[in-house]
Enzyme design. Structure first.
Site: not given
Ligand SMILES: Nc1ncnc2c1ncn2[C@@H]1O[C@H](COP(=O)(O)O)[C@@H](OP(=O)(O)O)[C@H]1O
Ligand SMILES: [Mg+2]
Ligand SMILES: [Mg+2]
Ligand SMILES: [Mg+2]
Length: 419
Positions: A117, A142, A205, A207-208, A210, A356
């Protein structure tokens, strides 16, 4: 008022050429590529009122026009964004292959963050600034360097710096000069901008998804550009996404993975292999039949209520089971018609962030889809790093949106009355 699209951009000068009846229409308007008026001018009527060609030369001092003298708007920004996201994808692929437990850390909000990340954010920030030296650089991203500046973060910082340098050395050997740990910290911290409705801001982002990355599943490097609060370009690198459809009932004809989606406002959405093949134009599915539609949602139930989306799908008449994958790879897959709907309903209290959704939303809208909040309002990226949305985010094509909105409303009302 007549509207005509500029046929050429001449630095600080816009030239519109068209034809009109000069006796009955005296006010002309040059529009930008989004059909917004940028220059209006008056032409005096000819006594005869004949139809004849006209041209209008207007001085216009926009830095945006000046910067776009020989190419279409945002061309060089898109080229820089694709390069940055591709390099970051290489770094992430290397780390995911050899993921060591020590590469995963916990942020103060307990969400995971990896060396990839940080490395991806440093690389994208460094490459964008280097490739676009004549533009003011603002990045909303991020991650921040707080933990890496502590004594306990020094080993991790060294590892990130090595990763960034190894990636630059192997991908750009001809122009490589090594970054120091200070350079890496500075590149990460360039991402501290607050964004907003004025000027241009990159939104990253690194890494979206993670959690998906750590599991060995889907993730994306998601990079968008805001201009006056609107997303004007987006790039989504999805290193683990198959090049062929991942929808329900569709057999993949090849094992090749690694997709790069990109879109520029008004110019459509495209996909190419991360290995650099020629790109193809992508389009969302045009089905209006929910029985033919499948839907995407988060793999993690903590990120989006699986119960609510299953109730919405049932009301709409969707028969297929959900396709659950991490990250904005969902937007990419939807943009090429792998599925027809993406439902995202975070649990109470969670505030969505612009990184996101910025890149994913322009890829889908340029592919002909619609992205709104649960009440049907467009997403507003102009308010800083948070997206204030009503209850959730829904994505689909033009035909399914009206019935999807009704199903969402019904399901949300039912949920509210059961509490
Ligand atoms: N409690 C929560 N509710 C909704 N989204 C959340 C969350 N906690 C983290 N996320 C977000 O959901 C993203 C991932 O989305 P998805 O579920 O579609 O894979 C995460 O991005 P990161 O991985 O960049 O932190 C984070 O920003
Ligand atoms: Mg994300
Ligand atoms: Mg991320
Ligand atoms: Mg994150």
């Amino acid at each position: 008022m007549k509207m005509c699209t500029p046929t050429r951009w001449l630095g600080a000068r816009a030239v519109a050429v068209g034809s009109g009846r000069t006796s009955d229409c005296s006010c002309f308007c040059v529009t930008n590529f989004r059909n917004q008026p940028i220059i209006t001018t008056t032409i005096s009527a000819t006594p005869q009122g004949t139809r004849r060609p006209f041209s209008v030369f207007c001085s216009y001092s926009s830095p945006f026009l000046a910067a776009s003298s020989s190419s279409m708007p945002y061309d060089k920004e898109l080229a820089a964004a694709k390069k940055a996201a591709t390099l970051a994808a290489r770094l992430c692929q290397k780390v995911q292959k050899a993921l060591l437990q020590s590469d995963v850390h916990s942020k103060s909000d307990k969400s995971p963050v990896t060396v990839a990340d940080y490395g991806s954010q440093a690389l994208v920030s460094f490459v964008l600034e280097r490739e676009l030296p004549s533009e003011p650089f603002s990045l909303v991203a991020e991650e921040d360097s707080g933990d890496l500046r502590k004594e306990s973060g020094q080993e991790t910082l060294k590892r990130i710096t090595e990763l960034v340098n190894d990636t630059l050395a192997s991908e750009e050997s001809d122009r490589f000069t090594a970054l120091t740990t200070e350079d890496v910290l500075r590149a990460i911290d360039n991402g501290k901008s607050e964004g907003g409705s004025i000027g241009r801001h990159w939104v990253l982002d690194p890494i979206d998804g993670t959690k998906g990355f750590v599991r060995g599943d889907q993730y994306a490097i998601a990079l968008g550009l805001l201009h006056e609060g609107k997303v004007v370009l987006g790039v989504l690198a999805c290193p683990n996404l198959p090049l062929t459809s991942i929808g329900n009932n569709q057999q993949s004809s090849s094992n090749e993975v690694g997709c790069l989606f990109f879109a520029k406002v008004g110019d459509g959405a495209y996909m190419q292999s991360l290995n650099g093949s020629t790109h193809i134009k992508v389009h969302v599915t045009d089905t209006g039949n929910p029985e033919e539609a499948s839907f995407f949602e988060s793999f993690e139930a903590a990120h989006s209520s699986h119960d609510l989306s299953s109730s919405i799908a049932e009301k709409l008449g969707v028969k297929a089971p959900p396709v659950r994958i991490d990250s904005q790879a969902k937007y990419g897959a939807l943009s090429r018609g792998d599925g027809a709907i993406y439902l995202r309903f975070p649990h109470k209290g969670y505030r969505e962030k612009i990184w996101d959704h910025a890149a994913g939303s322009i890829v889908v809208t340029e592919a002909g889809g619609i992205v709104t909040d649960a009440a049907g309002n467009p997403l507003d990226f102009s308010k800083g790093k948070f997206l204030d949305v009503a209850s959730g985010i829904i994505v689909t094509n033009q035909k399914l949106m009206p019935s999807l909105l009704r199903a969402v409303k019904e399901a949300l009302n039912e949920k509210a009355s059961s509490l």
